[in-house]
Enzyme design. Structure first.
Site, short mmCIF file in Angstrom:
data_model
loop_
_atom_site.label_atom_id
_atom_site.label_comp_id
_atom_site.label_asym_id
_atom_site.label_seq_id
_atom_site.Cartn_x
_atom_site.Cartn_y
_atom_site.Cartn_z
CE1 TYR A 1 85.14 4.42 23.44
CE2 TYR A 1 83.70 5.79 24.80
CZ TYR A 1 84.82 5.00 24.67
OH TYR A 1 85.61 4.74 25.76
NE ARG B 1 80.01 13.76 35.24
CZ ARG B 1 79.92 12.53 35.76
NH1 ARG B 1 78.96 12.26 36.63
NH2 ARG B 1 80.76 11.60 35.39
CG PHE C 1 70.32 -2.66 39.01
CD1 PHE C 1 71.56 -2.53 39.61
CD2 PHE C 1 70.27 -2.97 37.65
CE1 PHE C 1 72.73 -2.70 38.88
CE2 PHE C 1 71.43 -3.14 36.91
CZ PHE C 1 72.66 -3.01 37.53
C1 D61 Z 1 70.50 -0.52 33.80
C2 D61 Z 1 71.30 -0.28 34.90
C3 D61 Z 1 72.61 0.06 34.73
C4 D61 Z 1 73.13 0.20 33.46
C5 D61 Z 1 72.33 -0.04 32.36
C6 D61 Z 1 70.99 -0.40 32.54
C7 D61 Z 1 72.86 0.07 31.08
C8 D61 Z 1 74.16 0.41 30.93
C9 D61 Z 1 74.97 0.65 32.02
C10 D61 Z 1 74.47 0.54 33.27
C11 D61 Z 1 76.40 1.01 31.79
C12 D61 Z 1 76.61 2.47 31.98
C13 D61 Z 1 78.03 2.89 31.94
C14 D61 Z 1 78.10 4.33 32.37
C15 D61 Z 1 79.37 4.66 33.07
N1 D61 Z 1 80.47 4.62 32.14
C16 D61 Z 1 81.62 3.99 32.40
O1 D61 Z 1 81.82 3.43 33.44
C17 D61 Z 1 82.65 4.04 31.28
O2 D61 Z 1 83.19 2.77 31.07
C18 D61 Z 1 82.41 1.99 30.22
C19 D61 Z 1 83.03 0.60 30.09
C20 D61 Z 1 82.86 -0.20 31.34
C21 D61 Z 1 81.42 -0.36 31.73
C22 D61 Z 1 81.35 -0.91 33.09
C23 D61 Z 1 79.98 -1.06 33.69
C24 D61 Z 1 79.30 0.03 34.17
C25 D61 Z 1 78.10 -0.14 34.82
C26 D61 Z 1 77.57 -1.40 35.03
C27 D61 Z 1 78.28 -2.52 34.54
C28 D61 Z 1 79.49 -2.33 33.87
C29 D61 Z 1 77.80 -3.80 34.78
C30 D61 Z 1 76.64 -3.98 35.49
C31 D61 Z 1 75.94 -2.87 35.98
C32 D61 Z 1 76.39 -1.60 35.74
C33 D61 Z 1 83.73 5.03 31.64
O3 D61 Z 1 84.62 4.55 32.52
C34 D61 Z 1 85.81 5.33 32.69
C35 D61 Z 1 86.33 5.17 34.08
O4 D61 Z 1 85.62 5.54 34.99
O5 D61 Z 1 87.41 4.62 34.25
C36 D61 Z 1 84.42 5.45 30.37
O6 D61 Z 1 85.46 4.90 30.03
O7 D61 Z 1 83.85 6.33 29.74
MG MG Z 2 86.96 3.51 29.07
#
Ligand code: D61
Ligand code: MG
Length: 713
Positions: free
Chosen positions: A505, A552, A627
């Site tokens: 997931y 968390r 970043f």
């Molecule tokens: C370097 C810098 C940033 C990074 C990275 C490497 C590698 C991965 C990520 C960021 C993504 C980390 C996601 C952690 C937060 N989780 C969520 O927001 C969950 O949703 C996941 C699906 C959508 C992802 C959107 C995303 C997040 C960060 C980004 C990005 C896209 C694009 C560019 C940069 C950063 C979480 O959301 C629920 C809600 O808040 O509604 C979930 O469903 O668990």
């Molecule tokens: Mg989600």
């Protein structure tokens, strides 16, 4: 690279997760690495898996001229039950005895890496002892590039949508031994069900026996080269490599190191979960544009995933926020220092005003995107806006597109059935990303709902991005949607089943973001192009952030009926057999068990830290580094705060003011996104899930709370 000892006693699924395959360009250049598992997954986003390196050994008994065959064990994850050549497997990254060959090794035919790997696996699979075969005695003949979905071998029924397959450039290695007695055969039961020495005549007989299964690569190699043939037009006889073993082994008559022979599989091995069809018939032309072992947009998706529409998950209740006392905040001197640095020494500046950006994008649409980014995630907004102008908008749109997709995933009441939700997720890359007028009304809450309703503004900016960036965004969007769709029907009331499912997931919702970002960094030329091939490390970056959030958000997720803590971990600690047990521990004993469980999960997440550091160490652009590093540092701090902290079970564990202050400066430099006048409604009304990046707990001291932060005060 320093080698780690390879553990031959691991389970099949451990091999799948830990073995690190060598990811290739179509020209057989090493472009990265992938877990064995990820490389062999066939799905709409990667219909032919990930191209990686392999070897195929054919071992002959000189005295009788017989070839040693093996029957792959029924318990093998890919291609169980098939008869195949003596040994086929993968050279790996990071082995003590190096297994990675470069172009020079191929050119001169030495391929020591592949040969070392062959010795390792002949020992592991067949029990042949190391001193019975010599690396120098292998004859490297040629390379073939083929793919095959594992549609045939999973039991009786053809698995039309098999999630597994092979996609390899395979190094063909011949070896002869004086007699059968020269080698010990002790087949490993997890690997091999049977072995057999066969003559050419016997093998041809077996090929005709419809009750026997053969690996597709074995059939391809054998028919093309190993067994002689008669040209149907000229009637001319062509010797096979098996016909004159002496000549094959002692001369270079049959060696071809300059060509990579490309083959589509036989009809019955097409299809699979990504519905892959003919491709390599086009030869070298066909493989143009491959990225990181995957053909971007090379999908043949049928788009129809049918789901059980019965299950609807519950809306979550409001949970308490635990904040730190002032005194304890002040004791975090490191954070205070960061705050001071960011406040007075070098505040992050927004690069959105750069002339390059002004000229390329519609200013009103871009302003919408920037504003909505600040609303939906202050923390990611801050780190995105300080990126260099040639990358900033690409990452910003990447974020918004995935946030929009996630809004669809997270809305538990909008869709009349799960089936409809799945359809909407799987279509997203060809609706939202293609149709400039596409919108969705009434899905999600607050600013996320607005994002979907006013999506054409996002599309306008997306459409003006370079083609390479659009391809990355669209590819990751489809793959994430496919993964989310897989989970729509799963009952997550008691968390994920096991660590594999938990990892899976996290891979879909965050690991893929890491991959997409690496590809965007590389294509902007701010980072080395090889970064795009670091699939494994990029994935781990995302996993670390997502796992931290999941740890968390225990209570919120549990109350919400959509939890992710893996049962294989928490059931070790929950006497009540319910995940909610930790929230209401009946005894001191139970309380302790909960903390042990929490620590277990924190420890699991921390295992990702070395890979995250390895990833960060590969970055050379300061802004890209910042970043990437800021969210990671915040995640470490969150895990630190969660470790052995019973507050996790009674509310949301939050940071103190120091971290938040550090971000308020970044806000002050970002014109047009100070606080909120439209304001998000308190995120509690209907099943909306709210999770920001770990950095989301960095919030400005004024304005509305971060989307991730339900506030108790
Ligand atoms: C370097 C810098 C940033 C990074 C990275 C490497 C590698 C991965 C990520 C960021 C993504 C980390 C996601 C952690 C937060 N989780 C969520 O927001 C969950 O949703 C996941 C699906 C959508 C992802 C959107 C995303 C997040 C960060 C980004 C990005 C896209 C694009 C560019 C940069 C950063 C979480 O959301 C629920 C809600 O808040 O509604 C979930 O469903 O668990
Ligand atoms: Mg989600």
């Amino acid at each position: 690279m320093a080698g780690v000892p390879w553990d031959p006693t691991q389970s099949q699924s451990d091999f799948m997760l830990r073995d690190t395959c060598i990811v290739l360009s179509p020209d057989d250049d090493v472009v990265g690495s992938s877990s064995k598992k990820a490389a062999h997954v066939f799905s709409p986003g990667q219909p032919r898996g990930v191209l990686h390196r392999a070897f195929s050994v054919f071992l002959f008994d000189e005295s009788s001229g017989e070839l040693l065959l093996q029957k792959r064990a029924a318990s093998k994850i890919t291609f169980p039950n098939v008869w195949t050549n003596t040994c086929c497997s993968h050279p790996l990254h990071g082995m003590e005895v190096d297994e990675v060959d470069g172009p020079e090794d191929v050119k001169d035919g030495s391929v020591k890496g592949a040969k070392n790997a062959a010795i390792r696996k002949l020992g592991h699979e067949l029990g042949i002892e190391a001193d019975e075969l010599k690396v120098e005695d292998f004859k490297f003949l040629t390379r073939l590039h083929y793919w095959a979905a594992d549609t045939v071998t999973h039991g009786e029924k053809r698995m039309m949508n098999s999630p597994w397959g092979e996609h390899e450039i395979d190094y063909v290695l011949f070896m002869t031994v004086p007699s059968k007695e020269s080698v010990t055969l002790k087949p490993h039961p997890d690997e091999v069900d049977d072995v057999m020495w066969v003559s050419q005549a016997k093998l041809l007989e077996m090929f005709d026996d419809k009750t026997l299964l053969f690996s597709p690569w074995f059939r391809i190699i054998t028919n093309r080269w190993v067994i002689g043939s008669t040209d149907s037009e000229s009637g001319e006889k062509k010797a096979g490599w098996w016909d004159d073993l002496d000549r094959t082994m002692k001369t270079d008559d049959f060696c071809d190191y300059g060509t990579i022979h490309r083959f589509d599989p036989p009809e019955e091995h097409m299809g699979g979960a990504g519905d892959a069809g003919e491709w390599l018939v086009g030869g070298d032309e066909a493989v143009k544009g491959m990225e990181n072992g995957v053909m971007p947009n090379g999908n043949n998706v049928n788009g129809e995933v049918v789901g059980d529409s019965t299950k609807k998950q519950g809306a979550y209740g409001k949970v308490k926020t635990h904040k730190e006392s002032k005194l304890s905040q002040i004791l975090h001197l490191d954070e205070v220092w960061s705050a001071i640095t960011l406040l007075y020494i070098s505040p992050l500046e927004s690069n959105l005003e750069s002339p390059l950006i002004r000229e390329t994008f519609n200013p009103l649409d871009l302003k919408f995107c920037d504003d909505i980014l600040c609303k939906v995630s202050r923390s990611f907004a801050a780190v995105i806006r300080q990126l260099p102008s040639q990358l900033l908008v690409d990452v910003l749109i990447f974020y918004l597109v995935l946030r929009a997709l996630d809004t669809i995933e997270d809305d538990m009441t909008y869709f009349p059935s799960n089936e409809e939700k799945v359809k909407s997720l799987l279509a997203f890359h060809k609706t939202a990303l293609v149709d400039p007028t596409w919108t969705m009304m009434g899905c999600g809450e607050g600013d996320e709902r607005r994002l979907l309703e006013e999506f054409p503004k996002c599309h306008s900016v997306y459409a003006a991005l370079p083609e390479g960036s659009r391809r990355v965004i669209s590819d990751i969007t489809l793959r994430m949607a496919t993964g989310m769709a897989e989970f729509v029907d799963k009952d997550l009331g008691q968390g994920t089943v096991d660590v594999a499912q938990y990892n899976r997931y996290c891979h879909f919702v965050a690991g893929l973001v890491g991959e997409g970002l690496s590809r965007l960094f590389a294509s902007s030329e701010l980072e080395r192009s090889a970064l795009a091939g670091e699939l494994h490390l990029s994935d781990q970056m995302g996993l670390f952030l997502q796992k931290t959030n999941i740890i968390r958000d225990y209570l919120e997720d549990y109350v919400d009926g959509r939890a992710f803590w893996p049962q294989s971990i928490w059931k070790k600690y929950s006497a009540g057999g319910d995940l909610g047990y930790f929230a209401n521990p009946a005894t001191e004993e139970a309380k302790k068990a909960g903390l042990c469980c929490l620590n277990d999960l924190v420890t699991d997440a921390l295992e990702l830290a070395p890979d995250c550091l390895a990833y960060l160490s590969k970055l050379r652009c300061a802004e890209v580094f910042r970043f990437c590093a800021i969210p990671q540092v915040m995640a470490i701090a969150t895990l630190d705060r969660c470790y052995h902290n019973a507050d996790v079970f009674t509310g949301v564990v939050k940071y103190g003011r120091a971290c938040r202050a550090s971000s308020s400066t970044t806000q002050s430099t970002c014109g047009g996104c100070t606080g909120s006048s439209t304001g998000s409604p308190p995120a509690s009304s209907r099943g909306r899930r709210r999770r920001g990046g770990p950095a989301s707990t960095i919030r400005p001291t004024t304005g509305q709370p971060e989307r991730a932060a339900p506030s108790s005060s």
